[in-house]
Design an enzyme around this catalytic site. Structure first.
Site: not given
Ligand SMILES: *Cc1c(COP(=O)(O)O)cnc(C)c1O
Length: 380
Positions: A46, A98, A170, A195
């Site tokens: 962890r 998001y 982000d 992504k």
């Molecule tokens: C998908 C996404 C998230 C969340 O990520 P997960 O891996 O699905 O938890 C956060 N910000 C953006 C811009 C995203 O496209």
């Protein structure tokens, strides 16, 4: 070293015991101690795992940061950042986030006593005016999801420095290949590695990158104390993805640019949201801040009918109807009922997210096939 080289080599060393070129998947929860307290830097998985450490170093390098921390999902990474805050603290966030980020802010942390104000971060006055005494953090997405609005990161960073609040960006949509927020003054970069970084729609993961050792220590403490870590196989898959990030992004962007121009010139289409179109509000800033406009496009059909939008997303053959984005395969979706369904309808409408909106994640297939598929799906 340049980006494409770092993508393949940063954080990677041939395995010292076998010479294996690929970082092994260290499927172990614990590590032997040679004598009490004497070990090779790992005690329990962890806290630390060599496969995860390789990915963390790789992602830090790609974002031009000093430290990386990986999590079980993008939202687990977001959660760790929010745990830097306490009751009474306040966050200024973008109003086109998001959906899951909006949900964790308003449905998990707001009831626990953290305040959020959502503003159009593309308008610097709105950001400045929303910062108050209790504000600890400004949270940005650029380009935003799903309207691909652009915020000038460097300008917001100046405001944050002046007011002594953290800037969190982000960077999931742009990836470090197109945009590097730390160099523009951000304190923490957040990623859903699910992504583009993973890139093959086969792993869910998240990451934080920072160059502040103080933030790194606090976030690593949270990572270890809360335990929202990715497993070593997930880290291996993500590392496999980042190796080809540069070549994939080149193709995502060139395909998307062609599709955006094709949509823009078609009478059956109303608005096209793509930061690479000169008509896009954020075109100038995007051209400066990003090396290319990315692989995401949103659009409305002429008349912006929801019924027609539902038909089109159900009629494609190459584009798969699915949530998520950033994989090698093209995806199509209807944000109001899918990715952004958790946002109350009044809020969606106020932010310009119409019920007729369609979002596509342009993959790296042949662009001719993609255009042909959209053409037949749009139909009459
Ligand atoms: C998908 C996404 C998230 C969340 O990520 P997960 O891996 O699905 O938890 C956060 N910000 C953006 C811009 C995203 O496209």
């Amino acid at each position: 070293m340049k980006f494409s080289t770092r993508a393949i080599h940063a954080g990677q060393h041939p395995d010292p015991s076998t010479g294996a070129v690929m970082t092994p998947v260290y499927l172990t929860s614990t590590y032997v101690q040679e004598a009490l307290g004497v070990h090779k830097g790992y005690g329990y998985s962890r806290t630390g795992n060599p496969t995860r450490a390789a990915l963390e170093a790789n992602l830090a390098s790609l974002e031009g940061g000093d430290y990386g921390l990986c999590f079980a999902s993008g939202l687990a990474a977001t959660d760790a950042v929010l745990k830097l805050l306490g009751t009474g603290d306040h966050v200024v966030a973008g109003n086109d986030l998001y959906g899951g980020t909006h949900r964790i802010f308003t449905q998990i942390y707001q009831p626990m006593g953290i305040g959020f104000d959502f503003v159009n971060t593309g308008d610097l006055d709105q950001v400045r005016d929303a910062i108050k005494e209790e504000t600890r953090m400004v949270w940005l997405e650029t380009p935003t999801n799903p309207l691909l609005k652009i915020t000038d990161i460097a300008e917001v960073a100046k405001i944050c420095k002046e007011k002594d609040v953290l800037l969190v960006v982000d960077n999931t949509f742009a990836t470090p290949y197109l945009q590097q927020p730390l160099a523009l003054g951000a304190d923490i970069v957040v990623h859903s590695v699910t992504k583009y970084l993973g890139g093959h729609s086969d792993v869910v993961g998240g990451a934080l990158i920072t160059s502040s050792s103080d933030l790194r220590d606090k976030l690593a403490f949270i990572q270890n104390s809360v335990g929202g870590i990715p497993g070593p196989l997930d880290c291996f898959l993500t590392l496999r993805g980042t190796k080809t990030l540069a070549v994939r992004m080149e193709r995502h962007c060139s395909n998307a640019e062609k599709i955006a121009h094709w949509l823009d010139s078609d009478d059956r289409i109303g608005k096209v949201f793509y930061p690479g179109l000169e008509s896009h509000e954020g075109y100038e800033i995007a051209s400066r801040q990003m090396s290319a406009p990315g692989g995401m496009i949103s659009f409305e059909l002429a008349g912006a009918s929801e019924e027609r939008a539902r038909e089109v997303v159900s009629n494609t053959h190459v584009f798969a109807l699915a949530e998520s984005l950033g994989g090698v395969e093209s995806l199509i979706e209807h944000p109001p009922t899918m990715t952004h369904g958790a946002i109350p309808v009044e809020v969606r409408h106020a932010e310009g997210l119409s019920d007729g909106l369609i979002r596509i994640s342009v993959g790296i297939e042949d662009v001719g096939d993609l255009i042909e598929d959209l053409d037949q799906a749009i139909g009459r």
